[in-house]
Design an enzyme around this catalytic site. Sequence first.
Site, PDB file in Angstrom:
ATOM      1  N   HIS A  22      45.939  41.390  44.118  1.00 37.05           N
ATOM      2  CA  HIS A  22      45.631  42.282  42.994  1.00 37.05           C
ATOM      3  C   HIS A  22      45.378  43.721  43.466  1.00 37.05           C
ATOM      4  O   HIS A  22      45.389  44.643  42.668  1.00 37.05           O
ATOM      5  CB  HIS A  22      44.384  41.754  42.270  1.00 37.05           C
ATOM      6  CG  HIS A  22      44.476  41.805  40.770  1.00 37.05           C
ATOM      7  ND1 HIS A  22      45.649  42.034  40.081  1.00 37.05           N
ATOM      8  CD2 HIS A  22      43.517  41.646  39.812  1.00 37.05           C
ATOM      9  CE1 HIS A  22      45.399  42.016  38.766  1.00 37.05           C
ATOM     10  NE2 HIS A  22      44.121  41.782  38.583  1.00 37.05           N
ATOM     11  N   ASN A  70      39.373  45.367  35.350  1.00 35.74           N
ATOM     12  CA  ASN A  70      39.454  45.445  33.881  1.00 35.74           C
ATOM     13  C   ASN A  70      38.728  46.676  33.318  1.00 35.74           C
ATOM     14  O   ASN A  70      38.687  46.868  32.111  1.00 35.74           O
ATOM     15  CB  ASN A  70      38.920  44.162  33.236  1.00 35.74           C
ATOM     16  CG  ASN A  70      37.487  43.873  33.628  1.00 35.74           C
ATOM     17  OD1 ASN A  70      36.930  44.524  34.511  1.00 35.74           O
ATOM     18  ND2 ASN A  70      36.882  42.897  32.987  1.00 35.74           N
TER      19      ASN A  70
END
Length: 196
Positions: A22, A70
Amino acid sequence: MNNIQMLVGLANPGPEYAKTRHNAGAWFIEELAKRYNCILKHDSKHHGLVGKVIIQNQEFKLLIPTTFMNLSGKAVSSLANFYKIPVENILVAHDEMDLEPGIAKIKKGGGHGGHNGLKDIISKMANQKEFMRLRIGIGHPGHKDKVTGWVLGKAPAADQALIDDVVDEAVRCMEILAKDGVLKAQNRLHTFKPVA
């Protein structure tokens, strides 16, 4: 003519995430900073590691948000607003499951494709999606239930070598982007074949 003024690499903060798939976007910014002798400094005001590089006489702001993935938009919108950089002049590097390791693509705009970092940037930038993306392939685990473990896991050495290769190529392509514009940089990056 290049109009990109800000380069962002998405990641999760902390050493336990540093080598996870990620964080591929951050690897691009780290490599770019290293190439141009830029020290990224933590800036709490902009919720990230920031720096700047000069490529072909053009200045690029660099940013790796230090929020969780996020909440990436918090850092991106903060720095962009501070320097009055329009959304279309931002390039965001991120991991991309729809591309295999060793492949990277530059594209303009589009949705978030379920990527939480992109999702938050779009929402914090008043739903403007027109920023450029540097999509760094990490491959797909084959099933949607495995996605979280996949992106938060480390790539095996062979895949990591391919990702490192294409990140290096993407960094080289920034010279072309600065000098000849996005299209030329795309042409070069999209024909890159990693050495297996």
